[in-house]
Design a protein around this motif. Structure first.
Motif, PDB file in Angstrom:
ATOM      1  N   ALA A  33       0.834  -1.206   0.000  1.00  0.00           N
ATOM      2  CA  ALA A  33       0.000   0.000   0.000  1.00  0.00           C
ATOM      3  C   ALA A  33       0.870   1.258   0.000  1.00  0.00           C
ATOM      4  O   ALA A  33       0.577   2.223   0.699  1.00  0.00           O
ATOM      5  N   ASN A  34       1.917   1.236  -0.785  1.00  0.00           N
ATOM      6  CA  ASN A  34       2.782   2.399  -0.919  1.00  0.00           C
ATOM      7  C   ASN A  34       2.695   2.873  -2.371  1.00  0.00           C
ATOM      8  O   ASN A  34       1.953   2.311  -3.172  1.00  0.00           O
ATOM      9  N   SER A  35       3.469   3.868  -2.726  1.00  0.00           N
ATOM     10  CA  SER A  35       3.382   4.440  -4.073  1.00  0.00           C
ATOM     11  C   SER A  35       4.085   3.567  -5.113  1.00  0.00           C
ATOM     12  O   SER A  35       5.006   2.810  -4.802  1.00  0.00           O
ATOM     13  N   GLU A  36       3.653   3.715  -6.356  1.00  0.00           N
ATOM     14  CA  GLU A  36       4.318   3.015  -7.456  1.00  0.00           C
ATOM     15  C   GLU A  36       5.750   3.520  -7.622  1.00  0.00           C
ATOM     16  O   GLU A  36       6.635   2.760  -7.981  1.00  0.00           O
ATOM     17  N   ALA A  41      11.392   1.920  -7.446  1.00  0.00           N
ATOM     18  CA  ALA A  41      12.748   2.245  -7.011  1.00  0.00           C
ATOM     19  C   ALA A  41      13.501   1.010  -6.499  1.00  0.00           C
ATOM     20  O   ALA A  41      14.720   1.028  -6.391  1.00  0.00           O
ATOM     21  N   ILE A  42      12.759  -0.062  -6.207  1.00  0.00           N
ATOM     22  CA  ILE A  42      13.386  -1.301  -5.740  1.00  0.00           C
ATOM     23  C   ILE A  42      13.939  -2.039  -6.958  1.00  0.00           C
ATOM     24  O   ILE A  42      13.213  -2.265  -7.927  1.00  0.00           O
ATOM     25  N   ARG A  47      12.939  -7.107  -5.887  1.00  0.00           N
ATOM     26  CA  ARG A  47      11.600  -6.544  -5.637  1.00  0.00           C
ATOM     27  C   ARG A  47      10.664  -7.650  -5.128  1.00  0.00           C
ATOM     28  O   ARG A  47      10.456  -8.654  -5.781  1.00  0.00           O
ATOM     29  N   PRO A  48      10.065  -7.457  -3.938  1.00  0.00           N
ATOM     30  CA  PRO A  48       9.161  -8.481  -3.405  1.00  0.00           C
ATOM     31  C   PRO A  48       7.792  -8.426  -4.073  1.00  0.00           C
ATOM     32  O   PRO A  48       7.436  -7.446  -4.717  1.00  0.00           O
ATOM     33  N   VAL A  70       8.484  -2.515   4.984  1.00  0.00           N
ATOM     34  CA  VAL A  70       9.186  -3.736   4.609  1.00  0.00           C
ATOM     35  C   VAL A  70       8.206  -4.883   4.358  1.00  0.00           C
ATOM     36  O   VAL A  70       7.257  -5.070   5.118  1.00  0.00           O
ATOM     37  N   SER A  71       8.479  -5.655   3.321  1.00  0.00           N
ATOM     38  CA  SER A  71       7.660  -6.836   3.015  1.00  0.00           C
ATOM     39  C   SER A  71       7.913  -7.934   4.043  1.00  0.00           C
ATOM     40  O   SER A  71       9.005  -8.044   4.614  1.00  0.00           O
TER      41      SER A  71
END
Length: 109
Positions: A33-36, A41-42, A47-48, A70-71
């Motif tokens: 639930a964060n920004s694209e 940027a990962i 990238r999880p 963090v995932s």
């Protein structure tokens, strides 16, 4: 996306499996639930997946304190028994005996 049950809860102390930081969970998103922009940027190779719980942490490393997102796949329980020093902890949690973190009653998301 099928949502999974979160492995960690509010007040749990965790550490990153790869990066050298640890922290206390203060919020949980059932899925990303964060920004694209943040997501992109990962680096692709690390990238999880988005369909897992993501945790908001009052985090710290040897140099500084900060908030991390963090995932679940990148976290594990921290059993070091070392106290956390992030100054925001006392705003959100009451530290109980044994180093457990209990949310303050007046804290709301």
């Amino acid at each position: 996306m099928k949502m999974r049950k979160a492995k960690f809860g509010i007040g749990d102390i965790v550490r990153h499996k790869i990066l050298p930081f640890r922290g206390v969970v203060f919020d949980v998103d059932p899925e990303f639930a964060n920004s694209e922009e943040w997501w992109n940027a990962i680096p692709l190779e690390i990238r999880p997946s988005k369909d897992q719980p993501f945790y908001h942490l009052l985090a710290e490393n040897e140099e500084t304190e900060y908030v991390a997102y963090v995932s679940e796949q990148n976290l594990e329980e921290d059993d070091s028994d070392m106290p956390l020093r992030n100054p925001q902890i006392n705003q959100i949690f009451v530290v109980e005996s044994g180093g457990h973190y209990k949310p303050r009653m007046n804290f709301a998301h």
